[in-house]
Design a protein around this motif. Structure first.
Motif, short mmCIF file in Angstrom:
data_model
loop_
_atom_site.label_atom_id
_atom_site.label_comp_id
_atom_site.label_asym_id
_atom_site.label_seq_id
_atom_site.Cartn_x
_atom_site.Cartn_y
_atom_site.Cartn_z
N TRP A 100 -6.61 -8.34 -11.28
CA TRP A 100 -6.77 -7.15 -10.54
C TRP A 100 -5.28 -6.36 -10.35
O TRP A 100 -4.43 -7.01 -10.63
N ASN B 166 -4.40 -6.81 -2.37
CA ASN B 166 -4.69 -6.30 -1.20
C ASN B 166 -6.08 -6.43 -0.80
O ASN B 166 -7.04 -6.55 -1.27
N TYR C 243 -9.64 -4.95 0.16
CA TYR C 243 -10.34 -4.04 -0.73
C TYR C 243 -11.68 -3.88 -0.17
O TYR C 243 -12.34 -4.67 0.38
N LYS D 292 -7.22 1.34 0.86
CA LYS D 292 -6.40 1.93 -0.38
C LYS D 292 -6.94 1.21 -1.65
O LYS D 292 -6.41 1.75 -2.60
N ASP D 293 -7.91 0.63 -1.57
CA ASP D 293 -8.12 -0.27 -2.68
C ASP D 293 -9.87 -0.52 -2.89
O ASP D 293 -10.42 -0.74 -1.77
N ARG E 108 -12.85 -1.90 -5.45
CA ARG E 108 -13.02 -2.62 -6.66
C ARG E 108 -14.62 -2.48 -6.94
O ARG E 108 -15.71 -2.34 -5.91
N HIS F 20 -10.83 -1.21 -10.73
CA HIS F 20 -10.06 -1.35 -9.59
C HIS F 20 -9.39 -0.01 -9.51
O HIS F 20 -8.75 0.42 -10.59
N HIS G 20 -6.46 1.74 -6.82
CA HIS G 20 -5.62 1.78 -5.59
C HIS G 20 -4.92 3.15 -5.62
O HIS G 20 -4.34 3.80 -6.43
#
Length: 164
Positions: free
Chosen positions: A80, A84, A86, A118-119, A121, A160, A162
């Motif tokens: 990843w 963080n 997610y 901010k993330d 997936r 992913h 970010h």
């Protein structure tokens, strides 16, 4: 407008999912075949307050389930972007009449903004070229392979994004 789904949205949501299933079948994809996602899965997402619908002109035109974690993502053949916290988007689908209108991007942007994350997936079937292209256009990075179930068609491409 994107909002939490209600039980009385179930039929409209399933109609969108059936359209997506048909498009996938016509493209010779095995994703979302064999009665998945079915009304029971969608109802559970609604009751868990995980399912969102995109409403335009009073009609539901999109749907997605959003979670703060997916145990299938603990094991990845790859890496990843970071570790963080997610959000995960699953079961994202649009009405056929809205394809090509950047609605997927709007739904993903909603997740970033609404959940103040901010993330994100997300995974998709290797043959789901429309989703792969959409994710790549939006700045998602291919990170590797995850397995979503134990069946033979469980391999998924993991992405992913970010944001800073």
């Amino acid at each position: 407008m994107i909002r939490l789904a209600h039980i009385d949205d179930l039929n409209d949501i399933m109609n969108i999912i059936k359209e997506a299933q048909l498009r996938m079948k016509q493209a010779y994809m095995t994703q979302w075949q064999n009665n998945y996602p079915n009304p029971e899965v969608i109802l559970k997402d609604i009751l868990d307050k995980s399912l969102y619908v995109y409403v335009q002109d009073g009609l539901i035109i999109g749907t997605m389930s959003v979670f703060s974690y997916d145990p299938n993502y603990d094991t990845i053949q790859g890496d990843w972007l970071n570790h963080n916290p997610y959000m995960v988007i699953h079961r994202i689908a649009l009405a056929s009449s809205t394809l090509g209108q950047n609605k997927t991007k709007e739904m993903i942007d909603f997740v970033f903004n609404h959940f103040k994350t901010k993330d994100i997936r997300i995974d998709t079937h290797p043959k789901n070229t429309p989703m792969i292209k959409s994710l790549e256009r939006q700045g998602f990075v291919y990170c590797g392979i995850v397995y979503v179930t134990t069946d033979k068609d469980a391999l998924r491409l993991a992405y992913h994004k970010h944001i800073i």
